[in-house]
Design an enzyme around this catalytic site. Structure first.
Site, PDB file in Angstrom:
ATOM      1  N   CYS A  70       5.826  47.955  69.226  1.00  0.00           N
ATOM      2  CA  CYS A  70       5.570  47.898  67.346  1.00  0.00           C
ATOM      3  C   CYS A  70       4.199  47.308  67.301  1.00  0.00           C
ATOM      4  CB  CYS A  70       6.315  47.116  67.030  1.00  0.00           C
ATOM      5  SG  CYS A  70       6.453  46.594  64.871  1.00  0.00           S
ATOM      6  N   CYS A  92       3.135  44.774  64.667  1.00  0.00           N
ATOM      7  CA  CYS A  92       4.071  43.930  64.981  1.00  0.00           C
ATOM      8  C   CYS A  92       2.747  43.246  65.930  1.00  0.00           C
ATOM      9  CB  CYS A  92       4.539  43.369  65.936  1.00  0.00           C
ATOM     10  SG  CYS A  92       6.370  44.754  65.375  1.00  0.00           S
ATOM     11  N   ASP A  93       2.261  43.280  67.389  1.00  0.00           N
ATOM     12  CA  ASP A  93       1.486  43.153  68.170  1.00  0.00           C
ATOM     13  C   ASP A  93      -0.232  43.599  68.364  1.00  0.00           C
ATOM     14  OD1 ASP A  93       3.805  41.943  68.919  1.00  0.00           O
ATOM     15  OD2 ASP A  93       4.769  43.179  70.233  1.00  0.00           O
TER      16      ASP A  93
END
Ligand code: NAP
Length: 323
Positions: A136, A139-140
């Site tokens: 992801c 997200c990261d």
């Protein structure tokens, strides 16, 4: 089964959609049973810092956020069963959900079983998940500022992740097992025009090298099996997601990818009293906040359905039998 044993609502799945549905349903006095799965929490349990969920101004760890969601639903009376559903029978009222030999019946069911990222399934991937290996970028990506990262995949997701990563990383390499992409032309054009991004074609990631962090990757040519190593700080796997719908596909309408189909603008499935929320019916947005939003919709839809059901107890609400 006596009417006394028939619940109003069962929610299958314990991620942002399921817990939000549980919160709304519990506050509406529907006393929902959430069969949340043995590994409750969903995809956020493998995410580290979540910085884009509104309300957590300083960010929050994925597992902590899911525990918050769960606790909030519990506060209003949602009941949890930390186990996996093994079978469902949605062919007639009451709807039935099974956990092994235990049978649970309800007038309404919300399916919120989510989706799972596909992984490469190599041993070193498991070791580095959440520590340099992610599925992801949204997200990261920000943890890879000025780093050298690789993305695996040749579809729109891989291109989207790779393009997003170029905002943070110093260099992004997209590894694809063929020399033709599945991604749309516009995405490929955009990637080709981005001078931080390059392609490694006809190759797969065979091994992630590093002890506590990712240090290098071993790639293998899909043309002649030659292998070579490249230095790397991170790896994003973007080879698609699979909805967790195996239990439902012979009873609920779904698309070619297995995602449950809901009536536009609602969470209603083709079976009366059965609603679907979150990633199990959404392959476009796939965010915790959108999953939570559709969980709320599902609870409201279920509440409305149950109100009409109670209002017409004599009316047989027989759901269509599975084909
Ligand atoms: P996808 O289209 O199924 O692409 C998956 C890619 O991963 C393919 O290129 C595939 O290679 C590769 N792959 C699969 N298994 C692999 C493995 N074990 N090792 C190496 N490579 C592997 O999945 P997606 O990109 O997640 O897209 C899913 C759907 O969402 C699509 O309909 C897509 O258009 C849509 N989507 C749209 C957007 C957007 O419009 N902004 C963004 C994301 C997704 P092969 O090509 O060789 O099979």
């Amino acid at each position: 089964m006596s009417d006394q044993n028939v619940r109003e609502l069962i929610i299958v799945g314990g991620g942002p959609a399921g817990y939000t549905a549980a919160l709304y349903a519990a506050r509406a006095d529907l006393a929902p049973l959430v069969i949340e799965g043995f590994n409750w929490g969903g995809q956020l349990m493998i995410t580290s810092d979540v910085e884009n969920y509104p309300g957590y101004a300083d960010g929050v760890m994925g597992p902590e956020m899911m525990a918050d969601f769960r606790r909030q639903a519990e506060r209003f009376g949602a009941e949890f069963l930390t186990d996996d559903v093994t079978r469902v029978d949605l062919s007639e009222q009451p709807l039935r959900v099974y956990v092994g030999d235990d049978e649970f019946a309800a007038r309404a069911v919300i399916v919120a079983t989510g989706a799972s990222a596909r992984w490469l399934d190599i041993p070193s991937e498991q070791k580095h998940k959440g520590r340099g290996v992610s599925a992801c970028a949204t997200c990261d990506a920000s943890f890879f500022r000025d780093r050298d990262v690789y993305v695996v995949g040749g579809g729109d997701s891989a291109f989207e992740e790779a393009l997003f990563l170029t905002k943070f990383a110093s260099r992004v390499h997209l590894v694809h097992r063929r020399d033709e992409f599945r991604a749309s032309k516009i995405m490929v054009d955009r990637a080709e025009a981005n001078d931080k991004l390059d392609f490694v074609l006809n190759a797969v990631v065979e091994e992630i090298i590093g002890d506590l962090k990712v240090e290098a990757l071993r790639l293998r040519s899909t043309v002649d099996d030659e292998t070579w190593e490249v230095p790397a700080d991170g790896l994003f796997v973007a080879i698609g997601h699979d909805p967790n719908t195996a239990l439902f596909v012979d009873q609920l309408d779904h698309d070619a990818g297995g995602y449950l189909v809901t009536k536009p603008g609602t969470t209603e499935t083709n079976v009366q009293g059965v609603f679907a929320a979150g990633d199990v019916q959404d392959h476009t947005y796939r965010q915790a906040v959108t999953a939570a939003g559709s969980g709320c919709m599902a609870a409201l839809d279920a509440e409305r359905f149950l109100a009409s059901f109670e209002g017409h107890p004599g009316t047989a609400l027989t759901a269509p039998r599975p084909a």
